[in-house]
Scaffold this motif. Structure first.
Motif, PDB file in Angstrom:
ATOM      1  N   ASN A  72      -0.711  -2.762   0.863  1.00 44.32           N
ATOM      2  CA  ASN A  72      -0.162  -1.549   0.262  1.00 44.32           C
ATOM      3  C   ASN A  72      -0.484  -1.424  -1.229  1.00 44.32           C
ATOM      4  OD1 ASN A  72       2.456  -0.429  -1.306  1.00 44.32           O
ATOM      5  ND2 ASN A  72       2.031   0.778   0.518  1.00 44.32           N
ATOM      6  N   ALA A  73      -0.322  -2.514  -1.971  1.00 42.56           N
ATOM      7  CA  ALA A  73      -0.576  -2.437  -3.410  1.00 42.56           C
ATOM      8  C   ALA A  73      -2.069  -2.358  -3.700  1.00 42.56           C
ATOM      9  CB  ALA A  73       0.016  -3.651  -4.112  1.00 42.56           C
TER      10      ALA A  73
ATOM     11  N   PHE B 268       4.398  -6.076   2.288  1.00 42.90           N
ATOM     12  CA  PHE B 268       5.052  -4.804   1.973  1.00 42.90           C
ATOM     13  C   PHE B 268       5.455  -4.116   3.271  1.00 42.90           C
ATOM     14  CE2 PHE B 268       2.316  -5.363  -1.755  1.00 42.90           C
ATOM     15  CZ  PHE B 268       3.232  -5.156  -2.770  1.00 42.90           C
TER      16      PHE B 268
ATOM     17  N   TYR C 195       9.315  -2.988   5.197  1.00 50.05           N
ATOM     18  CA  TYR C 195       9.516  -1.539   5.185  1.00 50.05           C
ATOM     19  C   TYR C 195      10.704  -1.180   6.058  1.00 50.05           C
ATOM     20  CZ  TYR C 195       8.539   3.372   6.175  1.00 50.05           C
ATOM     21  OH  TYR C 195       8.633   4.722   6.320  1.00 50.05           O
TER      22      TYR C 195
ATOM     23  N   ARG D 190      11.484   8.435 -10.487  1.00 45.45           N
ATOM     24  CA  ARG D 190      10.168   8.466 -11.093  1.00 45.45           C
ATOM     25  C   ARG D 190      10.238   7.871 -12.483  1.00 45.45           C
ATOM     26  NH1 ARG D 190       6.315  13.442 -11.170  1.00 45.45           N
ATOM     27  NH2 ARG D 190       5.780  13.731  -9.001  1.00 45.45           N
TER      28      ARG D 190
ATOM     29  N   LEU E  10       5.548  -6.257  -7.533  1.00 43.58           N
ATOM     30  CA  LEU E  10       5.841  -4.888  -7.955  1.00 43.58           C
ATOM     31  C   LEU E  10       6.197  -4.913  -9.429  1.00 43.58           C
ATOM     32  CD1 LEU E  10       8.925  -3.755  -6.031  1.00 43.58           C
ATOM     33  CD2 LEU E  10       6.734  -2.733  -5.608  1.00 43.58           C
TER      34      LEU E  10
ATOM     35  N   ARG F 233      12.007   0.091  -3.748  1.00 46.87           N
ATOM     36  CA  ARG F 233      10.680   0.337  -4.335  1.00 46.87           C
ATOM     37  C   ARG F 233       9.565   0.083  -3.329  1.00 46.87           C
ATOM     38  NH1 ARG F 233       9.826   0.354 -10.167  1.00 46.87           N
ATOM     39  NH2 ARG F 233      11.837   0.491 -11.197  1.00 46.87           N
TER      40      ARG F 233
ATOM     41  N   ASN G 249       6.814   2.880  -1.868  1.00 44.83           N
ATOM     42  CA  ASN G 249       5.357   2.717  -1.878  1.00 44.83           C
ATOM     43  C   ASN G 249       4.767   2.802  -0.483  1.00 44.83           C
ATOM     44  OD1 ASN G 249       5.391   2.378  -4.601  1.00 44.83           O
ATOM     45  ND2 ASN G 249       5.320   0.144  -4.543  1.00 44.83           N
TER      46      ASN G 249
ATOM     47  N   ILE H 267       4.395   6.361   1.175  1.00 48.21           N
ATOM     48  CA  ILE H 267       3.206   7.142   0.823  1.00 48.21           C
ATOM     49  C   ILE H 267       2.063   6.780   1.754  1.00 48.21           C
ATOM     50  CG2 ILE H 267       1.554   7.624  -1.003  1.00 48.21           C
ATOM     51  CD1 ILE H 267       3.733   6.749  -3.002  1.00 48.21           C
ATOM     52  N   GLU H 268       1.900   5.473   1.945  1.00 47.57           N
ATOM     53  CA  GLU H 268       0.788   4.998   2.767  1.00 47.57           C
ATOM     54  C   GLU H 268       0.936   5.439   4.221  1.00 47.57           C
ATOM     55  OE1 GLU H 268       0.317   0.702   2.721  1.00 47.57           O
ATOM     56  OE2 GLU H 268      -0.386   0.864   4.780  1.00 47.57           O
TER      57      GLU H 268
END
Lengths: 420, 224
Positions: A9-10, A162, A166, A175, A263, A300, A304, A307-308
């Motif tokens: 993911n990162a 990650f 989840y 944000r 992160l 967090r 992330n 989005i993926e």
């Protein structure tokens, strides 16, 4: 059959936004007691990389995403370049996403961030050094602190932790605000300056404990305190001085992964705030206490991964994704932090290796879009705090080290060639 | 070991002055610098390719001059012939940068060649009255040629999988002339039908001959 891995993911964002001016490369160095022999180092590297299948890869383009594919080529070692943390070009170095170099008694491992984070890279470097010492005929033993070739590599080492953590029920859409950006005179040819300050860990701990803070909290506060009045170093008005602090998630979520699993949390203050050191440190401690909880961190992670997981994003062809990411990252991603302070923590080596290893240095690569970054790493009773800088101005560095010295710490400075 | 009395910091360095505040350092024990040092940067020679710059200069001038002459004489000739010059120059640069210089997959080069040559001939056709010779004959034959070339390249290659993506691209492009015939943009059927048939045969061949590795490669390349 070639093994292959999706990017974690990162890692997904880095290949698309990496340029010569934003290299996403960091460097771990180790200084040995004796001169490094390149042939042995190369042999040790190739023995070691066989033990780390998730690092023995090259990057390939798919139609929708990049991916990592097993690399059968030999890994090379290079004489150290004066240019630190340069972009690792995909065709160079037989496609490997890391680069091992040597200079007198120092071994450097430069890593592209899509491959792994600091903790994964440190495990790799420790194993390289171990195998190197073994090949050099030294009497060393892994003592279960090194991932040696006889310890089985398990699928969990290549896991995307990650995804594993989840939980769609957790949501956090907080944000980060835009932050002050450095400005200054850039070095030519993307050169980076390196300034390392060595301090004693027990003394640093003692000073930090005086304020009942951890070393990371204390040093973050020192950075904020040193930077708060340096308006000439920054551009952007009414924005906070913001420091990103990468967090190793392996400490909070059990994981054996050797890929990215970290992160950022972020601590900042308005530069015109008339805070004394205690107030700043208290503020940093509050931020750390608030953000470094399992729940907050997992929120967090979920943000992330969400989005993926978006199916529309996934179905967009890679070249369009790249275009959007490039524009978005320049407009927004680069602007969220003033600098990054990454503390790798303590390197534990087997007793039998310690006489052969003098110190570790962690360089948190800077570049044109993020001109000053700080890295910390401790080994035995010394900590090395390293500034990497793309700009010539070093006022912040000076104030920071002077501040440490004013707390009664003895700081020993080393630099690379700064006046070029 | 040296010391900067202004900063109150110790320095392990060969420098005379403090790297942070530029005061002159005071030598504490006369001991030399403890290595390892850092390699010294040498200024990078700037690359300057005279030939390439001359060609670039001439390209821009050629486009500018022909566009100017075309514009001034347009009332007499009534054609936009300068577009042919533009297309030619663009094609020349693609040939130079992508085909001869870039270190990319041959399959990708062939696909780019096919696309560029097609747009070049269609452009020339369009400027000179659009009698559709380009779409009728040249484009179908170009697509067949590029598909056959990719097949020829990949036959006998160990890294068969590397070419798969471009083979697929060439196959899909091979159907385009036939689709153009279906929508009546093309009036001669046989060349486009031949191209479509070749693409179809290639697909069948890929399915029949694909081994495990090929399927794995497709999975990798197309994972979402």
């Amino acid at each position: 059959m070639n093994k292959w891995y999706k990017l974690d993911n990162a890692a997904k964002i880095f290949p698309s936004v990496t340029t010569d001016k934003r290299t996403n490369v960091f460097r771990l160095s180790v200084v040995l007691a004796e001169e490094v022999e390149p042939e042995l180092l190369k042999e040790a590297l190739n023995v070691t990389v066989g033990r780390f299948p998730s690092l023995k890869v090259r990057m390939k383009r798919g139609l929708f995403w990049y991916y990592l594919e097993e690399n059968h080529a030999e890994a090379n070692v290079y004489p150290e370049s004066p240019h630190i943390c340069q972009r690792l070009k995909r065709k160079e170095n037989n496609g490997y996403l890391f680069k091992v170099s040597y200079h007198s008694s120092r071994i450097n491992l430069e890593v592209f961030h899509s491959l792994t984070d600091g903790s994964g890279a440190l495990e790799f470097l420790k194993a390289i050094v171990f195998n190197y010492l073994l090949l050099a005929g030294k009497d060393v033993d892994g003592e279960n602190l090194i991932l040696t070739s006889d310890i089985e590599n398990v699928y969990e080492e290549a896991q995307d932790s990650f995804i594993k953590n989840y939980k769609p029920s957790l949501k956090n859409n907080k944000r980060d605000p835009k932050a002050l950006q450095f400005r200054g005179n850039y070095y030519d040819d993307l050169y980076l300056s390196l300034i390392t300050g060595e301090v004693s860990v027990p003394k640093l701990k003692e000073v930090a404990h005086r304020y009942s803070a951890t070393i990371s909290e204390f040093l973050t506060a020192c950075l904020l305190y040193s930077g708060r009045n340096m308006t000439h170093l920054f551009k952007g008005r009414g924005k906070p001085l913001q420091i990103f602090i990468p967090v190793n998630l392996r400490k909070y979520f059990p994981s054996r992964t050797l890929r990215n699993f970290s992160l950022f949390i972020s601590a900042g203050m308005m530069p015109n705030e008339e805070w004394d050191f205690e107030t700043i440190l208290q503020h940093v401690k509050n931020v750390f206490a608030e953000e470094l909880t399992k729940e907050k961190l997992q929120e967090r992670i979920v943000a992330n991964v969400t989005i993926e997981k978006n199916i529309f994003l996934r179905l967009v062809p890679l070249f369009i994704k790249e275009l959007v990411l490039k524009i978005g990252y320049s407009a927004w991603g680069d602007k969220l932090n003033t600098m990054t302070f990454s503390n790798i923590g303590v390197v534990k080596l087997p007793k039998s290796m310690e006489p052969h290893v003098r110190k570790f240095i962690f360089t948190n690569g800077a570049s044109k879009t993020s001109p000053v970054n700080v890295g910390g790493i401790s080994y035995r009773d010394r900590m090395q705090i390293t500034f990497a800088g793309a700009i010539r101005e070093r006022d912040l560095h000076r104030e920071f080290y002077r501040l440490l010295s004013s707390f009664g710490l003895e700081v020993l400075i080393e630099t690379n060639e700064l006046e070029v | 070991m040296k010391k900067c009395s202004k900063c109150n910091l110790l320095h392990n360095t060969t420098r005379k002055s403090c790297p942070l505040c530029f005061e002159i350092l005071e030598d504490l024990d006369g001991k030399d610098f403890q290595g390892p040092d850092y390699p010294r940067p040498v200024p990078e020679p700037s690359s300057y390719n005279v030939l390439l710059r001359i060609i670039a200069f001439l390209s821009v001038i050629a486009v500018f001059v022909s566009a100017l002459v075309n514009a001034l004489t347009y009332s007499k000739t009534k054609t936009l012939w300068s577009l042919i010059v533009v297309l030619g120059v663009v094609y020349f640069w693609v040939l130079l940068r992508s085909t001869f210089k870039a270190k990319v997959n041959v399959g990708l080069k062939l696909v780019i060649q096919m696309l560029m040559l097609s747009s070049l001939v269609v452009g020339i056709d369009a400027v000179s009255g659009f009698s559709r010779w380009s779409l009728n004959y040249v484009v179908p034959f170009l697509s067949m040629a590029s598909l056959l070339a990719i097949i020829a390249v990949l036959l006998g290659k160990v890294k068969f999988a590397e070419y798969l993506l471009y083979l697929l691209a060439a196959v899909i492009l091979g159907f385009i002339p036939f689709i153009l015939w279906l929508v009546n943009l093309i009036d001669v059927l046989w060349p486009s039908l031949a191209a479509a048939s070749l693409s179809f045969a290639t697909i069948i061949g890929m399915i029949v001959f694909a081994d495990k590795e090929t399927k794995e490669e497709l999975k990798k390349r197309f994972h979402i």
